[in-house]
Write a protein that holds these residues in place. Sequence first.
Motif, mmCIF file in Angstrom:
data_model
loop_
_atom_site.group_PDB
_atom_site.id
_atom_site.type_symbol
_atom_site.label_atom_id
_atom_site.label_comp_id
_atom_site.label_asym_id
_atom_site.label_seq_id
_atom_site.Cartn_x
_atom_site.Cartn_y
_atom_site.Cartn_z
ATOM 1 N N ASN A 37 -22.860 -19.101 4.998
ATOM 2 C CA ASN A 37 -23.864 -19.288 3.945
ATOM 3 C C ASN A 37 -23.901 -18.114 2.968
ATOM 4 O O ASN A 37 -24.969 -17.584 2.637
ATOM 5 N N ASN A 38 -22.727 -17.702 2.515
ATOM 6 C CA ASN A 38 -22.630 -16.658 1.474
ATOM 7 C C ASN A 38 -23.357 -15.366 1.880
ATOM 8 O O ASN A 38 -24.017 -14.704 1.080
ATOM 9 N N GLU A 39 -23.288 -15.014 3.142
ATOM 10 C CA GLU A 39 -23.907 -13.769 3.588
ATOM 11 C C GLU A 39 -23.087 -12.574 3.118
ATOM 12 O O GLU A 39 -21.964 -12.720 2.620
ATOM 13 N N ALA A 40 -23.646 -11.397 3.309
ATOM 14 C CA ALA A 40 -22.954 -10.167 2.927
ATOM 15 C C ALA A 40 -21.736 -9.977 3.823
ATOM 16 O O ALA A 40 -21.695 -10.446 4.963
ATOM 17 N N PRO A 41 -20.682 -9.332 3.326
ATOM 18 C CA PRO A 41 -19.469 -9.130 4.128
ATOM 19 C C PRO A 41 -19.780 -8.307 5.375
ATOM 20 O O PRO A 41 -20.581 -7.366 5.365
ATOM 21 N N ILE A 42 -19.122 -8.664 6.478
ATOM 22 C CA ILE A 42 -19.294 -7.968 7.751
ATOM 23 C C ILE A 42 -18.263 -6.858 7.887
ATOM 24 O O ILE A 42 -18.586 -5.718 8.215
ATOM 25 N N GLY A 43 -17.016 -7.209 7.613
ATOM 26 C CA GLY A 43 -15.959 -6.224 7.737
ATOM 27 C C GLY A 43 -14.607 -6.877 7.620
ATOM 28 O O GLY A 43 -14.503 -8.078 7.342
ATOM 29 N N VAL B 31 0.859 -1.189 0.000
ATOM 30 C CA VAL B 31 0.000 0.000 0.000
ATOM 31 C C VAL B 31 0.895 1.238 0.000
ATOM 32 O O VAL B 31 1.894 1.294 0.742
ATOM 33 N N SER B 32 0.561 2.206 -0.836
ATOM 34 C CA SER B 32 1.315 3.460 -0.872
ATOM 35 C C SER B 32 0.356 4.643 -0.675
ATOM 36 O O SER B 32 -0.834 4.562 -1.005
ATOM 37 N N GLN B 33 0.912 5.712 -0.104
ATOM 38 C CA GLN B 33 0.101 6.902 0.221
ATOM 39 C C GLN B 33 0.916 8.152 -0.127
ATOM 40 O O GLN B 33 2.102 8.239 0.191
ATOM 41 N N ARG B 34 0.277 9.104 -0.776
ATOM 42 C CA ARG B 34 0.922 10.359 -1.145
ATOM 43 C C ARG B 34 0.785 11.336 0.026
ATOM 44 O O ARG B 34 -0.316 11.706 0.438
ATOM 45 N N LEU B 35 1.947 11.778 0.583
ATOM 46 C CA LEU B 35 1.940 12.692 1.715
ATOM 47 C C LEU B 35 1.721 14.133 1.244
ATOM 48 O O LEU B 35 1.723 14.421 0.042
ATOM 49 N N ASP B 36 1.552 15.007 2.217
ATOM 50 C CA ASP B 36 1.316 16.412 1.884
ATOM 51 C C ASP B 36 2.515 17.042 1.187
ATOM 52 O O ASP B 36 2.359 17.959 0.368
ATOM 53 N N ASN B 37 3.735 16.596 1.497
ATOM 54 C CA ASN B 37 4.928 17.163 0.857
ATOM 55 C C ASN B 37 5.186 16.551 -0.516
ATOM 56 O O ASN B 37 6.213 16.824 -1.120
ATOM 57 N N GLY B 38 4.276 15.708 -0.963
ATOM 58 C CA GLY B 38 4.412 15.119 -2.300
ATOM 59 C C GLY B 38 5.153 13.798 -2.337
ATOM 60 O O GLY B 38 5.211 13.151 -3.391
ATOM 61 N N GLN B 39 5.765 13.380 -1.251
ATOM 62 C CA GLN B 39 6.479 12.114 -1.218
ATOM 63 C C GLN B 39 5.487 10.946 -1.130
ATOM 64 O O GLN B 39 4.379 11.108 -0.621
ATOM 65 N N LEU B 40 5.977 9.806 -1.609
ATOM 66 C CA LEU B 40 5.140 8.600 -1.617
ATOM 67 C C LEU B 40 5.545 7.727 -0.437
ATOM 68 O O LEU B 40 6.709 7.331 -0.301
ATOM 69 N N LYS B 41 4.599 7.454 0.420
ATOM 70 C CA LYS B 41 4.837 6.659 1.616
ATOM 71 C C LYS B 41 4.382 5.224 1.334
ATOM 72 O O LYS B 41 3.285 4.976 0.848
ATOM 73 N N HIS B 42 5.267 4.240 1.649
ATOM 74 C CA HIS B 42 4.974 2.831 1.367
ATOM 75 C C HIS B 42 4.673 2.088 2.655
ATOM 76 O O HIS B 42 5.353 2.291 3.682
ATOM 77 N N TYR B 43 3.650 1.234 2.601
ATOM 78 C CA TYR B 43 3.262 0.412 3.746
ATOM 79 C C TYR B 43 3.145 -1.043 3.308
ATOM 80 O O TYR B 43 2.867 -1.351 2.144
ATOM 81 N N LEU B 44 3.346 -1.932 4.288
ATOM 82 C CA LEU B 44 3.023 -3.345 4.132
ATOM 83 C C LEU B 44 1.755 -3.588 4.929
ATOM 84 O O LEU B 44 1.764 -3.505 6.169
ATOM 85 N N ALA B 45 0.661 -3.832 4.208
ATOM 86 C CA ALA B 45 -0.650 -3.942 4.848
ATOM 87 C C ALA B 45 -1.108 -5.391 4.866
ATOM 88 O O ALA B 45 -0.936 -6.130 3.898
ATOM 89 N N TYR B 46 -1.702 -5.791 6.027
ATOM 90 C CA TYR B 46 -2.304 -7.120 6.159
ATOM 91 C C TYR B 46 -3.807 -6.936 6.317
ATOM 92 O O TYR B 46 -4.266 -6.193 7.194
ATOM 93 N N MET B 47 -4.571 -7.588 5.433
ATOM 94 C CA MET B 47 -6.017 -7.455 5.441
ATOM 95 C C MET B 47 -6.646 -8.833 5.600
ATOM 96 O O MET B 47 -6.260 -9.783 4.899
ATOM 97 N N GLN B 48 -7.644 -8.935 6.516
ATOM 98 C CA GLN B 48 -8.346 -10.191 6.726
ATOM 99 C C GLN B 48 -9.814 -9.919 6.977
ATOM 100 O O GLN B 48 -10.176 -9.091 7.822
ATOM 101 N N SER B 49 -10.680 -10.586 6.229
ATOM 102 C CA SER B 49 -12.129 -10.424 6.362
ATOM 103 C C SER B 49 -12.642 -11.186 7.571
ATOM 104 O O SER B 49 -12.092 -12.224 7.959
ATOM 105 N N TYR B 50 -13.736 -10.672 8.164
ATOM 106 C CA TYR B 50 -14.394 -11.384 9.247
ATOM 107 C C TYR B 50 -15.227 -12.510 8.645
ATOM 108 O O TYR B 50 -15.857 -12.354 7.593
ATOM 109 N N PRO B 51 -15.252 -13.658 9.288
ATOM 110 C CA PRO B 51 -15.953 -14.811 8.712
ATOM 111 C C PRO B 51 -17.464 -14.610 8.669
ATOM 112 O O PRO B 51 -18.044 -13.981 9.562
ATOM 113 N N VAL B 52 -18.076 -15.142 7.604
ATOM 114 C CA VAL B 52 -19.526 -15.121 7.448
ATOM 115 C C VAL B 52 -19.990 -16.531 7.140
ATOM 116 O O VAL B 52 -19.197 -17.428 6.824
#
Length: 791
Positions: free
Chosen positions: A194-200, A171-192
Amino acid sequence: MMKTLWEKRKSILLTWLLSYMLVLFVPIGISLIVNDRSRQMLESEIRRANEALLRQVREYIDNDVNSIKRLNTELMWNSKVQGFFYTNKSSRSNYEYDLYEVAVDLKPYKSAYSSIDHFFIYWSGGSKGIMPNQYLDDGDLYSQYFQEGNISREQWSALTGRTDLRRFLPVSQRLDNGQLKHYLAYMQSYPVENNEAPIGMNVIMMDADKLIHSLDNAQLFSGGEILVLDKDRQVLVSSSQQEWDKLDLSGFEADSGSFYEEYAGEKSQFFYVKSLNSDLIYVSILPSHIFWSKATYVRNLTYVSILCSIGGGALLAYYFVRKNYDPVRRLIRTFGHDGAQAWDLHRNEYQFIEQSIAHTLNQYEEVSSRLHSQQYQLRSHFINRLIKGRVEGPTPVEEALAAFQMQFDTDAFCVVLLYLEHNEAYYDRLSGMSLQEKDRLLRFIVANVMEETASQHHTGYMTELDEMLACVINLHEPARYGSPVEDLRAICQDVQSFLSRHYQITLTFSVSSVRRSVASLGEAYKEAMDAMEFKLVMGSRSILFYEELQGKEPLPLREGYFYPLQVEQQLMNAVKTGDYTLARIILHDIISRNLEGNRLSVSLTRCLMFNLVSTFIKIISEIGGTEESGLMNSPRWIDELAAAETMEEMVSQLELLLREVCDYTLLKHRLSKQDIRHQEVFALCEEVKQYIQTHFSSFDLNLTLLGEQFRMKPTYLSGLFKEHVGEALLDYMNKVRISHAKELIEVHQTTVTEAGRQCGFRDVNVFIRTFKKAEGITPGKFKEMTAAKKT
């Protein structure tokens, strides 16, 4: 200089020069080997250093990954988060208070996990992001963390809509000074369920630049690259500012290792190691010019020293070659003037010297061989004259014996003739020689062995005489084995045994009586020739003594041989009936009665042989049909019988022919009997078929009834029927009944039960099973199908 070397390219001058240069190349080769070993050691050290670097990277990043996973687990199992997501709190109108309580409950995690830069929980139902002490709408959340970065609005929406998300993402983010900030992001969905709508989902972000720069002290080489990949080879973190999409390589199969691939247009070495607690892969890329830069100076110095060694060594080698070549040049000049052949500059000097010496020696050996050959031929001619009784000549016998280095110590002489039998086994052992050369070598071996064996106690001299070899033996006294005859027998047996054992050569000997003067050698030769005639009767490989064949009181010879017409007819009848044993007995009785006591002359023996051959030709002609066996088409057996030189060979050939003719006769008789038997069985099977066709409707028709009808056991009758018809008797009976039942059902519309009874089935169930086994369907189904066709 090069022109001179080319003109003398076959000279030893060039050979020596190359030999000296080869010695020079030994240290050069050692230098190259040392250089190669140095390169291998350097490469090994670099590999170990990079492996240690990657293990340090793995240890450091795995610790941060553990922190991320622990935080993710605590967020997943937080009681207020669970209560908000999996109860009806989120659906109430005053959910803001509950949402605020969840945000407040996240505050302690901020201080507990100081190495993690940002984390929040995205609530899909309310499109909000929950952070410590606050929560934001989806738009504000995206603007704060992902605005002008590498994740677009559409990609973010796609990620929030998934229920199976569980991975690391760059994941990268453009800072106010114009520089590009890099992140290592971990994303995990909450379990659902019977094919229910995503919770978060949980989103945990760590500063990638800080993660990589903390490893700067561990990097051993500047200019290299450190990457962190996920299981799909997607580049998550890079030590450079280069933008990566996916590392399309196929070398990450084991848990760790290294391989070579192209990187940034240059061949580079990739080192990799897999994480111990996640699917991440840590990669170090090292271009070739980095680790070879330190060895360049040593390599260049090695190459310069090698070139100098080659140049200086070549000059010194040429100088010493010229200096050492002078003695050879003087020797060539000597042979060139005195030898019989001139030296060619394009030839090897050693070959010229060798050929000159060999030429001189060959001339000497040629002269010696010519003299020896002439001596042997003259001696052989002299012995031939003695054997044939022509003692008188221009040179007295005593002078000729002295000239040929021959010596007779006594006045006792005999002549031994040696007949060379068929020696195919000996000829087969000699390859690459003509038949004439093989025969000459054969005679040479036999003559030498016979002469040396005879000279062990007596004196023997060999010569070639017509188609045989002859040996004149001067007998010494006293006899070695009691009498001259026993001595001669021992000599012949020793020669015969030695040649058969070592060379597979077979001989027949004929020995004359002992004569008391050189002048009587002619008579001895005639006696040996007469004895050799009895080879036909006595057989080959024999030792024939003239005195033993004649006897002290010889029996009168017969005027004819025993072979009456009735005996000939008995022999022919035995052969015609195929009785080989009886025919062989009759043949041996004819031979033994004629040769008993050796009273049949050689001429009459030959006549008997030809009469027997004539009998066999008549037998073969009268048998008839033997053309099929090839007996009349191929004259091979006639030629072999005619070529037989002894009665033993003749009898052996006749026995082989007897066996072949008798076997053929027996075969004809056997085939004739089998043909009659086959016709009888065929007629029986036809009668059985006709009986079944006539009585198929009878309930009593079975194998037992058929056996009684044809007076045979049922099992034997069934076996004969199956062997000759190819179908079991019971199967044929059922096939006939089912065929008639089908006709009744299809044509006459008979009921199934009635059709079974009319075709010999008492039980309708047996009829149904038999019908289905034969036709694949039941008779009822068959009736429906036929009725449907008619309508």
